[in-house]
Design a protein around this motif. Structure first.
Motif, PDB file in Angstrom:
ATOM      1  N   PHE A  59       0.992  -1.329   0.075  1.00  0.00           N
ATOM      2  CA  PHE A  59       0.010  -0.068   0.050  1.00  0.00           C
ATOM      3  C   PHE A  59       0.772   1.328  -0.020  1.00  0.00           C
ATOM      4  O   PHE A  59       0.439   2.379  -0.604  1.00  0.00           O
ATOM      5  N   ILE A  60       1.923   1.140   0.565  1.00  0.00           N
ATOM      6  CA  ILE A  60       2.670   2.633   0.807  1.00  0.00           C
ATOM      7  C   ILE A  60       4.146   2.512   0.032  1.00  0.00           C
ATOM      8  O   ILE A  60       4.696   3.367  -0.128  1.00  0.00           O
ATOM      9  N   GLY A  61       4.553   1.206  -0.262  1.00  0.00           N
ATOM     10  CA  GLY A  61       5.730   0.798  -0.903  1.00  0.00           C
ATOM     11  C   GLY A  61       6.918   1.067  -0.150  1.00  0.00           C
ATOM     12  O   GLY A  61       6.857   1.415   1.306  1.00  0.00           O
ATOM     13  N   TYR A  62       8.152   0.826  -0.582  1.00  0.00           N
ATOM     14  CA  TYR A  62       9.195   0.773   0.378  1.00  0.00           C
ATOM     15  C   TYR A  62       9.578   2.380   0.867  1.00  0.00           C
ATOM     16  O   TYR A  62      10.128   2.349   1.992  1.00  0.00           O
ATOM     17  N   ARG A  63       9.313   3.457  -0.138  1.00  0.00           N
ATOM     18  CA  ARG A  63       9.732   4.651   0.367  1.00  0.00           C
ATOM     19  C   ARG A  63       8.984   5.093   1.575  1.00  0.00           C
ATOM     20  O   ARG A  63       9.482   5.635   2.529  1.00  0.00           O
ATOM     21  N   GLY A  64       7.631   4.818   1.091  1.00  0.00           N
ATOM     22  CA  GLY A  64       6.567   5.126   2.346  1.00  0.00           C
ATOM     23  C   GLY A  64       6.908   4.457   3.742  1.00  0.00           C
ATOM     24  O   GLY A  64       6.757   5.006   4.872  1.00  0.00           O
ATOM     25  N   LEU A  65       7.424   3.136   3.720  1.00  0.00           N
ATOM     26  CA  LEU A  65       7.802   2.360   4.711  1.00  0.00           C
ATOM     27  C   LEU A  65       9.078   3.058   5.708  1.00  0.00           C
ATOM     28  O   LEU A  65       8.845   3.439   6.746  1.00  0.00           O
ATOM     29  N   TYR A  66       9.861   3.538   4.730  1.00  0.00           N
ATOM     30  CA  TYR A  66      11.134   4.060   5.605  1.00  0.00           C
ATOM     31  C   TYR A  66      10.797   5.434   6.130  1.00  0.00           C
ATOM     32  O   TYR A  66      11.394   5.764   7.284  1.00  0.00           O
ATOM     33  N   MET A  67       9.806   6.257   5.415  1.00  0.00           N
ATOM     34  CA  MET A  67       9.524   7.354   6.188  1.00  0.00           C
ATOM     35  C   MET A  67       8.846   7.227   7.238  1.00  0.00           C
ATOM     36  O   MET A  67       9.057   7.836   8.350  1.00  0.00           O
ATOM     37  N   ALA A  68       7.996   6.257   7.284  1.00  0.00           N
ATOM     38  CA  ALA A  68       7.163   5.881   8.571  1.00  0.00           C
ATOM     39  C   ALA A  68       7.951   5.231   9.581  1.00  0.00           C
ATOM     40  O   ALA A  68       7.697   5.859  10.686  1.00  0.00           O
ATOM     41  N   ILE A  69       8.939   4.499   9.384  1.00  0.00           N
ATOM     42  CA  ILE A  69      10.006   3.941  10.461  1.00  0.00           C
ATOM     43  C   ILE A  69      10.693   5.403  10.959  1.00  0.00           C
ATOM     44  O   ILE A  69      10.960   5.053  11.980  1.00  0.00           O
ATOM     45  N   ALA A  70      11.097   6.181  10.045  1.00  0.00           N
ATOM     46  CA  ALA A  70      11.870   7.303  10.483  1.00  0.00           C
ATOM     47  C   ALA A  70      11.173   8.071  11.612  1.00  0.00           C
ATOM     48  O   ALA A  70      11.649   8.645  12.728  1.00  0.00           O
ATOM     49  N   VAL A  71       9.799   8.419  11.543  1.00  0.00           N
ATOM     50  CA  VAL A  71       8.966   9.083  12.441  1.00  0.00           C
ATOM     51  C   VAL A  71       8.814   8.187  13.640  1.00  0.00           C
ATOM     52  O   VAL A  71       9.067   8.606  14.836  1.00  0.00           O
TER      53      VAL A  71
END
Length: 408
Positions: free
Chosen positions: A359-371
């Protein structure tokens, strides 16, 4: 007054044995998702389970090995763990479907948990209290070097030599680690019959060291966030055509830990844990944010350097804190408590993240994990950081009282 000696023969031997142990862990961890996807046509979530179930097996083992190591014997547990790890690694040769892969990953993780609990407990006893942060930091370099070489070779063999060579190398490394451990002299374990009696039964107190619980909770989230790199970096690099640069990610990661570790370990002992923990959370969060937006190799390797400075320091310092705040007769439980939560995060992370990737892709995943990592900074302050000074004073008083009692 001179500092007690850190670089003893036994410290070096247990660090070398631990290096080969974790080399195998990372060699398998970084390649198993690719094996599950390409060989058994697994979905990202299923591949995440194949990766994470190993760590959950290690968690199960730590629950029982941490409370049993004093009764079984530190050296016996070390030897038996290595032997069982070798046997279950050999089983990969006969795995021919996804169900068997998951079952063997679980068994493999259990044997890894037994062995790593033994190495962590032994080194915690060997390191002098006055050099706890520095010693734990240098010991953690064995994991750091393994974290660099394991994924690098794992990616290389998957691309050029196939799965079988991966398994053969793992077995060779584990045999070397077992042979190395034969030469270690394990310190005497001074556990009274009364202390052993208290550990009988199934009370939570016999599985978890309460004083190590706050920092271990932080360890859970640290492990959860790092699992995004360990499990999904390889397919992410394949997706954005940065495989060549991606194979050097963990090399850069290790180099920057090697550079920073002497400084962060000494600062931990001289200035306190907060002086290294807070900057490390920030660096780890920045690294993940960069990773989410990466388009070029240089940016990717910059993220690898910051992960080394951030995550690498958090794990070694967290382990040092867990031992530092715990009673000496519960070092084994404190060590296992830290790794139970760290492994729990590493194990659960791949499955949960695998559900969101479509749903969010790898880029979205890593931004969410950064938060999430940035939020962990405030969680650390709430659970431990704001009272770190008072806890250190209590530990010092307890140690002085113990010395006085022994003198009398």
């Amino acid at each position: 007054m001179n500092n007690p000696k850190l670089w003893t023969k036994d410290f070096l031997i247990i660090s070398i044995a631990n290096f080969f142990l974790y080399f195998t862990f990372y060699l398998l961890m970084v390649s198993i998702t690719v094996i599950a996807t390409k060989k058994f046509a697994a979905t990202p979530s299923e591949a995440g389970i194949a990766s994470g179930i190993f760590v959950l097996g290690a968690l199960i083992a730590r629950l029982f090995s941490g409370r049993s190591i004093d009764r079984v014997g530190w050296k016996k547990m070390l030897y038996s763990g290595f032997i069982l790890f070798i046997i279950t690694t050999c089983f990969y040769f006969i795995v021919n479907n996804m169900t068997l892969l998951l079952f063997n990953r679980l068994l493999n993780g259990i044997t890894f948990g037994i062995t790593s609990t033994a190495t962590g407990t032994i080194v915690a006893r060997i390191i002098p209290n006055e050099r706890r942060g520095e010693g734990t930091g240098y010991y953690a370099l064995s994991v750091t070097l393994a974290a660099a070489m394991g994924p690098f070779l794992g990616m290389f063999f998957i691309q050029h030599a196939g799965y079988t060579m991966n398994y053969i190398l793992c077995i060779i490394l584990l045999v070397i680690g077992l042979m190395t451990s034969f030469f270690i002299k394990v310190p005497n374990v001074e556990i009274t019959p009364e202390q052993l009696e208290k550990r009988k039964g199934f009370s939570l107190h016999n599985f978890i060291e309460a004083k190590a619980f706050p920092i271990s909770m932080i360890g859970f989230f640290i492990g959860f966030c790092y699992s995004s790199i360990l499990t999904f970096l390889t397919p992410y690099m394949q997706e954005i055509n940065l495989e060549s640069a991606g194979s050097f990610f963990f090399i850069v990661y290790a180099v920057f830990i090697l550079i920073s570790r002497p400084l962060t370990g000494r600062r931990f002992d001289l200035k306190g844990e907060n002086s290294v923990m807070y900057p490390s959370f920030l660096l780890f969060a920045i690294a993940l944010a960069i990773l989410s937006q990466v388009h070029q190799g240089f940016a990717l390797l910059t993220a690898g350097a910051l992960v080394g400075l951030g995550y690498g320091t958090l794990t070694s310092s967290g382990q040092a804190i867990s031992v530092k705040v715990s009673p000496k007769d519960r070092i084994g439980l404190a060590t296992s408590t830290w790794f139970i939560f760290l492994d729990g995060g590493l194990g659960i992370g791949p499955y949960i993240m695998g559900l969101f990737i479509p749903f969010i892709g790898y880029r979205g995943l890593y931004m969410a994990i950064a938060v999430i990592v940035f939020a962990c900074l405030f969680l650390y302050f709430s659970l431990y950081g704001r009272k770190a000074g008072r806890l250190e004073l209590q530990v010092n008083r307890a140690n002085r009282a113990e010395v006085k009692e022994l003198t009398i």
